[in-house]
Design a protein around this motif. Structure first.
Motif, PDB file in Angstrom:
ATOM      1  N   TYR A 166     -31.981  50.139 -41.088  1.00 43.52           N
ATOM      2  CA  TYR A 166     -31.792  48.893 -40.357  1.00 43.52           C
ATOM      3  C   TYR A 166     -30.305  48.654 -40.128  1.00 43.52           C
ATOM      4  O   TYR A 166     -29.501  48.767 -41.056  1.00 43.52           O
ATOM      5  CB  TYR A 166     -32.383  47.706 -41.121  1.00 43.52           C
ATOM      6  CG  TYR A 166     -33.883  47.765 -41.294  1.00 43.52           C
ATOM      7  CD1 TYR A 166     -34.661  48.688 -40.595  1.00 43.52           C
ATOM      8  CD2 TYR A 166     -34.529  46.908 -42.177  1.00 43.52           C
ATOM      9  CE1 TYR A 166     -36.035  48.734 -40.766  1.00 43.52           C
ATOM     10  CE2 TYR A 166     -35.905  46.942 -42.349  1.00 43.52           C
ATOM     11  CZ  TYR A 166     -36.651  47.863 -41.645  1.00 43.52           C
ATOM     12  OH  TYR A 166     -38.015  47.911 -41.806  1.00 43.52           O
ATOM     13  N   ASN A 172     -26.665  43.180 -39.407  1.00 42.05           N
ATOM     14  CA  ASN A 172     -26.800  41.974 -38.586  1.00 42.05           C
ATOM     15  C   ASN A 172     -25.413  41.500 -38.176  1.00 42.05           C
ATOM     16  O   ASN A 172     -24.545  41.290 -39.010  1.00 42.05           O
ATOM     17  CB  ASN A 172     -27.520  40.881 -39.376  1.00 42.05           C
ATOM     18  CG  ASN A 172     -27.804  39.644 -38.544  1.00 42.05           C
ATOM     19  OD1 ASN A 172     -27.954  39.725 -37.331  1.00 42.05           O
ATOM     20  ND2 ASN A 172     -27.883  38.499 -39.197  1.00 42.05           N
ATOM     21  N   GLY A 193     -24.918  36.491 -36.799  1.00 38.36           N
ATOM     22  CA  GLY A 193     -26.141  35.718 -36.935  1.00 38.36           C
ATOM     23  C   GLY A 193     -25.888  34.231 -36.839  1.00 38.36           C
ATOM     24  O   GLY A 193     -24.810  33.735 -37.175  1.00 38.36           O
ATOM     25  N   THR A 200     -33.343  37.550 -40.319  1.00 37.56           N
ATOM     26  CA  THR A 200     -32.627  38.724 -39.829  1.00 37.56           C
ATOM     27  C   THR A 200     -31.509  39.143 -40.770  1.00 37.56           C
ATOM     28  O   THR A 200     -31.228  40.338 -40.930  1.00 37.56           O
ATOM     29  CB  THR A 200     -32.059  38.456 -38.428  1.00 37.56           C
ATOM     30  OG1 THR A 200     -31.230  37.289 -38.448  1.00 37.56           O
ATOM     31  CG2 THR A 200     -33.179  38.236 -37.422  1.00 37.56           C
ATOM     32  N   SER A 230     -31.299  42.813 -42.983  1.00 36.93           N
ATOM     33  CA  SER A 230     -30.126  43.672 -42.927  1.00 36.93           C
ATOM     34  C   SER A 230     -29.530  43.927 -44.302  1.00 36.93           C
ATOM     35  O   SER A 230     -29.327  45.070 -44.719  1.00 36.93           O
ATOM     36  CB  SER A 230     -29.075  43.033 -42.002  1.00 36.93           C
ATOM     37  OG  SER A 230     -27.864  43.747 -42.030  1.00 36.93           O
ATOM     38  N   SER A 237     -39.142  41.269 -38.408  1.00 37.58           N
ATOM     39  CA  SER A 237     -38.571  41.039 -37.088  1.00 37.58           C
ATOM     40  C   SER A 237     -39.144  42.088 -36.149  1.00 37.58           C
ATOM     41  O   SER A 237     -39.043  43.288 -36.416  1.00 37.58           O
ATOM     42  CB  SER A 237     -37.041  41.159 -37.156  1.00 37.58           C
ATOM     43  OG  SER A 237     -36.471  41.193 -35.863  1.00 37.58           O
ATOM     44  N   GLU A 260     -38.992  43.431 -32.394  1.00 34.99           N
ATOM     45  CA  GLU A 260     -38.265  43.441 -31.122  1.00 34.99           C
ATOM     46  C   GLU A 260     -39.230  43.850 -30.012  1.00 34.99           C
ATOM     47  O   GLU A 260     -39.560  45.025 -29.862  1.00 34.99           O
ATOM     48  CB  GLU A 260     -37.090  44.412 -31.206  1.00 34.99           C
ATOM     49  CG  GLU A 260     -36.034  44.197 -30.144  1.00 34.99           C
ATOM     50  CD  GLU A 260     -34.746  44.928 -30.457  1.00 34.99           C
ATOM     51  OE1 GLU A 260     -34.473  45.932 -29.758  1.00 34.99           O
ATOM     52  OE2 GLU A 260     -34.030  44.511 -31.396  1.00 34.99           O
ATOM     53  N   LYS A 298     -36.871  39.034 -29.846  1.00 36.50           N
ATOM     54  CA  LYS A 298     -37.666  39.444 -31.001  1.00 36.50           C
ATOM     55  C   LYS A 298     -38.414  38.271 -31.600  1.00 36.50           C
ATOM     56  O   LYS A 298     -37.984  37.117 -31.503  1.00 36.50           O
ATOM     57  CB  LYS A 298     -36.766  40.084 -32.063  1.00 36.50           C
ATOM     58  CG  LYS A 298     -35.714  39.158 -32.637  1.00 36.50           C
ATOM     59  CD  LYS A 298     -34.752  39.897 -33.576  1.00 36.50           C
ATOM     60  CE  LYS A 298     -33.875  40.881 -32.831  1.00 36.50           C
ATOM     61  NZ  LYS A 298     -32.846  41.486 -33.720  1.00 36.50           N
ATOM     62  N   THR A 347     -39.665  36.704 -35.113  1.00 36.66           N
ATOM     63  CA  THR A 347     -39.390  36.775 -36.550  1.00 36.66           C
ATOM     64  C   THR A 347     -40.410  35.929 -37.301  1.00 36.66           C
ATOM     65  O   THR A 347     -40.878  34.905 -36.798  1.00 36.66           O
ATOM     66  CB  THR A 347     -37.970  36.304 -36.889  1.00 36.66           C
ATOM     67  OG1 THR A 347     -37.778  34.965 -36.427  1.00 36.66           O
ATOM     68  CG2 THR A 347     -36.937  37.212 -36.244  1.00 36.66           C
ATOM     69  N   ARG A 403     -36.543  34.769 -31.024  1.00 31.76           N
ATOM     70  CA  ARG A 403     -35.090  34.857 -30.917  1.00 31.76           C
ATOM     71  C   ARG A 403     -34.729  35.698 -29.694  1.00 31.76           C
ATOM     72  O   ARG A 403     -35.246  36.802 -29.530  1.00 31.76           O
ATOM     73  CB  ARG A 403     -34.492  35.487 -32.179  1.00 31.76           C
ATOM     74  CG  ARG A 403     -34.810  34.718 -33.463  1.00 31.76           C
ATOM     75  CD  ARG A 403     -34.439  35.537 -34.683  1.00 31.76           C
ATOM     76  NE  ARG A 403     -34.849  34.860 -35.907  1.00 31.76           N
ATOM     77  CZ  ARG A 403     -34.007  34.229 -36.728  1.00 31.76           C
ATOM     78  NH1 ARG A 403     -32.710  34.195 -36.427  1.00 31.76           N
ATOM     79  NH2 ARG A 403     -34.445  33.649 -37.821  1.00 31.76           N
TER      80      ARG A 403
END
Length: 440
Positions: free
Chosen positions: A49, A52, A55, A63, A67, A134, A136, A147, A149, A194
């Motif tokens: 991953y 992030n 944010g 998110t 991360s 999350s 996407e 995305k 979440t 998001r």
């Protein structure tokens, strides 16, 4: 250091001795948290991953946790066979993300606290598991991705009595000593869309979201990785509605200046149906200006925040319309020293304090036995309660977080409360805590 309502009640009430044995077993055998560590290069991860970047929320955001918790962190103890047992799980998560854009994370955390005060409940022990992710679904891998979440949690008691979130109230503190460890059962605590626009300069989120983890927070504001007392995590001069329907956006004027604004249901209750309260049309509104003095990749640590907020009158609760301002600043020096300050001022109608200030220091401790750093956090805060019937309260917390084994972090802590605001007959109180967190 730092770089790196659907509701179903579910409570477990075993005997105290079994509970303590259970906590020890948890600490020794289950896989917790990957310690946040950041560098100019992408750190080693379990499921690949990406970090992030920029944010809108603080360390409690979905998110951000996806991360940070994926960063590989070696432990004090090493069990290669156990680590190898979980490798297929992380390989599967990586393939799933590459094929579908879906990131998943599971975690389990426990918190045991005990106070030295002679109160009805001296101990509090709670557990919390969560599944979050999350997905996407729009423009995956492209310039302006969108995305979905989500987060599903179960918070419950691990012994008869009260959860850690209620322990402080036993001796008169107005700030919970065990943030995030209540006993509401199982709930969908986030479901949101998001979207990025303008190549990421404009971001927005809409759905069931948090109004607390957005504003006036720092890298150590996480109840699962940082300070446990609510007063150490953010200014309590601002309102604290539960997770409910809200909308927010962030706009990047340039890499150093960002504005984040949002509107949230002021009556929201985290574990309940968000549509039950949104019809009241009473909202918490906020605008926060953020300045990042160094480079964009250090947005978690090097920052200055100024928030202005307003909350509508809450008719059913009899709370008048309220307004206020908060401030937060922090800086990471030499990849080790992390001083910070939090402060706030309000009319006091909708918040715990009408004014407060917190100063603290995080320290990354180099260890010889592994590349990772342990984290020591210390903070002291003062607050003037909104009610004139309560006395001013001073709170302090010291914690030490270390990675016992891969995926498992242990955090002993001690809190000191001087002049508990709700109990003028007590001069002070101590709270000892032990938190364990497993991530996979």
């Amino acid at each position: 250091m730092m770089k790196r309502s659907v509701q179903v009640c579910c409570r477990s009430q075993p005997g105290r001795s079994l509970v303590l044995v259970g906590l020890l077993a948890t600490a020794l055998t289950l896989p917790v948290m990957a310690q946040a560590q950041q560098s100019s290069n992408q750190p080693s991860t379990y499921a690949g991953y990406k970090t992030n970047t920029g944010g809108l929320e603080g360390p409690e955001g979905v998110t951000e946790q996806l991360s940070v918790d994926d960063i590989a962190v070696p432990g004090v103890l090493s069990f290669p066979k156990i680590d190898g047992f979980f490798k297929p799980w992380f390989d599967w998560k990586k393939r799933l993300n590459e094929r579908t854009g879906l990131k998943l994370q599971l975690s389990y955390q426990t918190l045991f606290q005990r106070t030295n005060q002679d109160v009805p409940y001296q101990d509090a022990f709670g557990g919390r598991w969560q599944i979050q992710g999350s997905w996407e679904l729009l423009n995956r891998g492209g310039r302006n991705p969108g995305k979905l979440t989500f987060r599903i949690e179960n918070r419950y008691l691990l012994q008869n009595g009260i959860p850690p979130s209620q322990l402080g109230y036993q001796f008169g503190s107005v700030a919970p000593t065990g943030t995030g460890f209540s006993d509401f059962g199982t709930a969908l605590t986030e479901l949101a869309w998001r979207q990025e626009l303008m190549g990421g300069k404009l971001k927005f989120i809409v759905g069931k979201i948090s109004a607390i983890s957005w504003y006036n927070v720092l890298a150590l504001s996480s109840s699962m990785r940082g300070f446990q007392n609510t007063a150490m995590q953010s200014s309590l001069s601002k309102p604290a509605p539960g997770r409910g329907i809200g909308f927010g956006f962030g706009y990047e004027f340039n890499p150093h200046f960002v504005m984040v604004a949002g509107i949230h249901d002021a009556n929201a209750k985290t574990a309940e149906n968000p549509f039950d309260t949104i019809g009241e049309k009473e909202f918490y509104k906020s605008v926060e200006l953020r300045y990042y003095p160094t480079t964009p990749d250090r947005w978690r640590w090097d920052q200055v925040r100024l928030q202005v907020w307003h909350q509508d009158a809450l008719v059913a609760k009899g709370t008048p319309a309220s307004k206020g301002v908060t401030f937060a600043a922090s800086r990471l020096f030499d990849e080790k020293w992390y001083p910070f300050v939090l402060a706030g001022l309000s009319d006091g109608n909708a918040s715990v304090f009408k004014k407060d200030i917190v100063a603290g220091l995080g320290m990354g401790l180099n260890t010889r036995h592994r590349a990772a750093q342990d984290v020591l956090g210390l903070a002291v805060g003062w607050g003037d309660p909104s009610s004139d019937l309560l006395q001013e309260q001073t709170t302090a917390e010291l914690f030490y977080r270390f990675q016992l084994v891969e995926h498992l972090a242990i955090t002993p802590s001690v809190q000191y409360v001087r002049n508990p605001a709700g109990n003028p007959n007590r001069d002070s109180a101590l709270v000892f805590g032990l938190r364990a967190r497993i991530t996979y």
